[in-house]
Write a protein that holds these residues in place. Sequence first.
Motif, mmCIF file in Angstrom:
data_model
loop_
_atom_site.group_PDB
_atom_site.id
_atom_site.type_symbol
_atom_site.label_atom_id
_atom_site.label_comp_id
_atom_site.label_asym_id
_atom_site.label_seq_id
_atom_site.Cartn_x
_atom_site.Cartn_y
_atom_site.Cartn_z
ATOM 1 N N ASP A 24 0.868 -1.172 0.000
ATOM 2 C CA ASP A 24 0.000 0.000 0.000
ATOM 3 C C ASP A 24 0.906 1.224 0.000
ATOM 4 O O ASP A 24 2.098 1.120 0.323
ATOM 5 C CB ASP A 24 -0.885 0.056 1.254
ATOM 6 C CG ASP A 24 -1.695 -1.206 1.476
ATOM 7 O OD1 ASP A 24 -1.995 -1.907 0.489
ATOM 8 O OD2 ASP A 24 -2.017 -1.495 2.651
ATOM 9 N N TYR A 25 0.350 2.383 -0.334
ATOM 10 C CA TYR A 25 1.147 3.599 -0.178
ATOM 11 C C TYR A 25 0.304 4.712 0.429
ATOM 12 O O TYR A 25 -0.926 4.721 0.325
ATOM 13 C CB TYR A 25 1.783 4.037 -1.496
ATOM 14 C CG TYR A 25 0.848 4.536 -2.573
ATOM 15 C CD1 TYR A 25 0.401 5.862 -2.589
ATOM 16 C CD2 TYR A 25 0.443 3.695 -3.608
ATOM 17 C CE1 TYR A 25 -0.437 6.326 -3.595
ATOM 18 C CE2 TYR A 25 -0.388 4.146 -4.613
ATOM 19 C CZ TYR A 25 -0.826 5.464 -4.608
ATOM 20 O OH TYR A 25 -1.651 5.923 -5.606
ATOM 21 N N GLY A 45 -2.327 12.137 3.670
ATOM 22 C CA GLY A 45 -2.772 11.075 4.565
ATOM 23 C C GLY A 45 -3.604 9.992 3.921
ATOM 24 O O GLY A 45 -3.999 9.028 4.583
ATOM 25 N N THR A 46 -3.863 10.094 2.636
ATOM 26 C CA THR A 46 -4.651 9.078 1.933
ATOM 27 C C THR A 46 -3.837 7.793 1.780
ATOM 28 O O THR A 46 -2.660 7.831 1.411
ATOM 29 C CB THR A 46 -5.061 9.578 0.543
ATOM 30 O OG1 THR A 46 -5.848 10.762 0.688
ATOM 31 C CG2 THR A 46 -5.864 8.522 -0.205
ATOM 32 N N THR A 47 -4.472 6.653 2.067
ATOM 33 C CA THR A 47 -3.839 5.348 1.874
ATOM 34 C C THR A 47 -4.469 4.651 0.676
ATOM 35 O O THR A 47 -5.693 4.490 0.617
ATOM 36 C CB THR A 47 -3.989 4.466 3.120
ATOM 37 O OG1 THR A 47 -3.347 5.099 4.230
ATOM 38 C CG2 THR A 47 -3.353 3.097 2.896
ATOM 39 N N VAL A 48 -3.642 4.256 -0.265
ATOM 40 C CA VAL A 48 -4.092 3.533 -1.456
ATOM 41 C C VAL A 48 -3.633 2.085 -1.313
ATOM 42 O O VAL A 48 -2.438 1.823 -1.153
ATOM 43 C CB VAL A 48 -3.526 4.159 -2.739
ATOM 44 C CG1 VAL A 48 -4.000 3.388 -3.970
ATOM 45 C CG2 VAL A 48 -3.936 5.625 -2.835
ATOM 46 N N THR A 49 -4.573 1.154 -1.340
ATOM 47 C CA THR A 49 -4.281 -0.240 -1.016
ATOM 48 C C THR A 49 -4.182 -1.119 -2.265
ATOM 49 O O THR A 49 -4.502 -0.707 -3.377
ATOM 50 C CB THR A 49 -5.365 -0.806 -0.085
ATOM 51 O OG1 THR A 49 -6.636 -0.746 -0.757
ATOM 52 C CG2 THR A 49 -5.452 -0.004 1.203
ATOM 53 N N ASN A 50 -3.732 -2.356 -2.019
ATOM 54 C CA ASN A 50 -3.719 -3.420 -3.032
ATOM 55 C C ASN A 50 -2.928 -3.048 -4.284
ATOM 56 O O ASN A 50 -3.380 -3.248 -5.414
ATOM 57 C CB ASN A 50 -5.141 -3.821 -3.423
ATOM 58 C CG ASN A 50 -5.887 -4.494 -2.296
ATOM 59 O OD1 ASN A 50 -5.331 -4.741 -1.230
ATOM 60 N ND2 ASN A 50 -7.156 -4.781 -2.519
ATOM 61 N N GLN A 51 -1.726 -2.541 -4.086
ATOM 62 C CA GLN A 51 -0.838 -2.216 -5.195
ATOM 63 C C GLN A 51 0.224 -3.314 -5.342
ATOM 64 O O GLN A 51 0.556 -4.002 -4.376
ATOM 65 C CB GLN A 51 -0.152 -0.874 -4.949
ATOM 66 C CG GLN A 51 -1.113 0.271 -4.713
ATOM 67 C CD GLN A 51 -2.002 0.536 -5.907
ATOM 68 O OE1 GLN A 51 -1.531 0.916 -6.974
ATOM 69 N NE2 GLN A 51 -3.305 0.337 -5.728
ATOM 70 N N LYS A 67 4.991 7.201 1.993
ATOM 71 C CA LYS A 67 5.290 5.946 2.684
ATOM 72 C C LYS A 67 4.837 4.761 1.841
ATOM 73 O O LYS A 67 3.758 4.779 1.246
ATOM 74 C CB LYS A 67 4.599 5.892 4.046
ATOM 75 C CG LYS A 67 4.892 4.615 4.849
ATOM 76 C CD LYS A 67 4.184 4.625 6.195
ATOM 77 C CE LYS A 67 4.804 5.664 7.115
ATOM 78 N NZ LYS A 67 4.232 5.575 8.492
ATOM 79 N N ILE A 68 5.688 3.727 1.818
ATOM 80 C CA ILE A 68 5.352 2.451 1.192
ATOM 81 C C ILE A 68 5.207 1.418 2.301
ATOM 82 O O ILE A 68 6.150 1.162 3.053
ATOM 83 C CB ILE A 68 6.437 2.007 0.196
ATOM 84 C CG1 ILE A 68 6.604 3.043 -0.915
ATOM 85 C CG2 ILE A 68 6.098 0.637 -0.384
ATOM 86 C CD1 ILE A 68 5.394 3.230 -1.789
ATOM 87 N N ARG A 69 4.018 0.839 2.405
ATOM 88 C CA ARG A 69 3.725 -0.177 3.418
ATOM 89 C C ARG A 69 3.754 -1.546 2.732
ATOM 90 O O ARG A 69 2.828 -1.909 2.008
ATOM 91 C CB ARG A 69 2.356 0.086 4.051
ATOM 92 C CG ARG A 69 2.278 1.399 4.829
ATOM 93 C CD ARG A 69 0.834 1.773 5.176
ATOM 94 N NE ARG A 69 0.102 0.656 5.757
ATOM 95 C CZ ARG A 69 0.073 0.368 7.057
ATOM 96 N NH1 ARG A 69 0.740 1.142 7.912
ATOM 97 N NH2 ARG A 69 -0.616 -0.662 7.503
#
Length: 374
Positions: A222-223, A228-234, A279-281
């Motif tokens: 995710d990033y 503060g937005t989190t974009v998932t499933n990348q 940030k890269i999660r």
Amino acid sequence: MNFRKSIFLTIFVALGLSFLVSSCETDVDLIAPYKSTPVIIGILDYTADSQFVRINRTFLGEGDANIYAGIRDSVEYNAAEVEVWLYKRRNGNLQDSIQLQYIVKPSRDPGVFYNQNVGFYYTSQDLFTADEIADIRNASFGNNPVLMTYELKVIARGEIYTAETDFPDISSSTISTPLPANPPSKLELYRQSFNQYAQVTFAYKLKSKTARNLGVYRLNYDYVTADGTTVTNQYIDYKLGATDNSEGANNQNAYFTFNAQSWYEFIGPKIKAIPNVTKIRIHNTEFRLTGANGILNTYYKVANPVSEFTPVLNTFTNLDNGAIGIFGARSTVVREAYILDPGIEIMNMGEFTSAPGLSYCVVNWASSLYVCNP
């Protein structure tokens, strides 16, 4: 995480132009009657959530052809003119049938054939039961293996076109390394004591009914952006190459090997190109092995497509009734892996992946120094 998979069973129906040239004239009438020649490209994947079918025709009219290519009505058949069926067979005996349904999905990238929403025929029905999948994967064993196949039947404007495919026999046990573990094994991508990137090897077994193997190393993440937005499933896929097994070798060792520096060089620009990323999660990485059956492997050799599992139009065919194209099958197996801390540290500090204001962390990896804050 649940990373949704889908595979497109793509069918392009192209109409060839017939030129009317009189014996006394040199004029060519491009808007004259023409003969329909279907070009059918289909790849089934029972490890995918859905199968999609696309049916198109060449555009025909006066004026700029590029304009027609951008108009959906010029290249798609009316859905009432087309039926698409899949027929499941076990040792040649009919077991089930699936009629694919019409759906409109968002268009692809601009400039690819046409730029409006795209019509597909699709099914989300499972192609096989768990027992049938086991039969496919055990095709290399025993004296009386079960043969599971699917027949494709396309009815376009009253004409019928068919082809049949079997399936590759790879399974999760085909992958030798990384070893299966819970939690997943951690890969060494950077050797801190030597100040160098590591050589990484993924090992697997050749299977007699799998004629081609494609390796991919995938980063799932995710990033977070500056607001503060989190974009998932990348994810980012790093291709490891392909191997040919058209001779049908069985249970022989095979390998994909790469230097981790090339992987960091590959993913770095893609991550840093994300607008306002901070940030890269990282959730995990995966060794993904995709196997193709024999007819699909032959098609790749003849057609030489631009990417390993992206079909292109070619005169090679296993379709009947004058159609050209390919109807084949593939399947994908996955082995999850984490990364040792030096490999995460070099992401944060190394020349290929680091950037001002950008950090990398891992999600719920035990004993890691780089676990993301909640």
